[in-house]
Design a protein around this motif. Structure first.
Motif, short mmCIF file in Angstrom:
data_model
loop_
_atom_site.label_atom_id
_atom_site.label_comp_id
_atom_site.label_asym_id
_atom_site.label_seq_id
_atom_site.Cartn_x
_atom_site.Cartn_y
_atom_site.Cartn_z
N CYS A 16 0.83 -1.20 0.00
CA CYS A 16 0.00 0.00 0.00
C CYS A 16 0.86 1.26 0.00
O CYS A 16 0.53 2.25 -0.65
CB CYS A 16 -0.96 0.00 1.18
N ALA A 48 -4.00 0.81 -3.77
CA ALA A 48 -3.42 0.24 -2.56
C ALA A 48 -4.31 -0.87 -2.00
O ALA A 48 -3.81 -1.93 -1.59
CB ALA A 48 -3.21 1.33 -1.51
N CYS A 52 -3.18 -4.98 -1.77
CA CYS A 52 -2.96 -5.53 -0.42
C CYS A 52 -3.10 -7.05 -0.45
O CYS A 52 -4.18 -7.55 -0.79
CB CYS A 52 -3.95 -4.92 0.58
N ILE A 57 -7.52 -3.39 3.58
CA ILE A 57 -7.87 -1.97 3.41
C ILE A 57 -9.29 -1.84 2.90
O ILE A 57 -9.67 -2.45 1.90
CB ILE A 57 -6.90 -1.29 2.43
#
Length: 61
Positions: A16, A48, A52, A57
């Motif tokens: 990220c 990002a 991951c 996220i």
């Protein structure tokens, strides 16, 4: 936009931070992040989240 990272799930891979370095940084081997980044960072934050490896996220509007 609100960024939520499940820190229990996060394994500090740092992908990220590569995708969105304005929002995510690695400090002393641990992830730190801006939970309320500017909307201009949306594309980078979405990237990002996508990269991951543990999908830790979440982006909320």
């Amino acid at each position: 936009m609100q960024v939520i990272v499940d820190l229990a799930k996060c394994q500090d891979h740092g992908q990220c931070a590569i995708a969105a370095p304005v929002v995510f940084q690695m400090e002393e081997g641990r992830l730190v992040f801006d939970g309320n980044p500017d909307a201009s960072q949306r594309v980078e934050v979405e990237e990002a989240a996508d990269v991951c490896p543990v999908q830790a996220i979440l982006i909320e509007d």
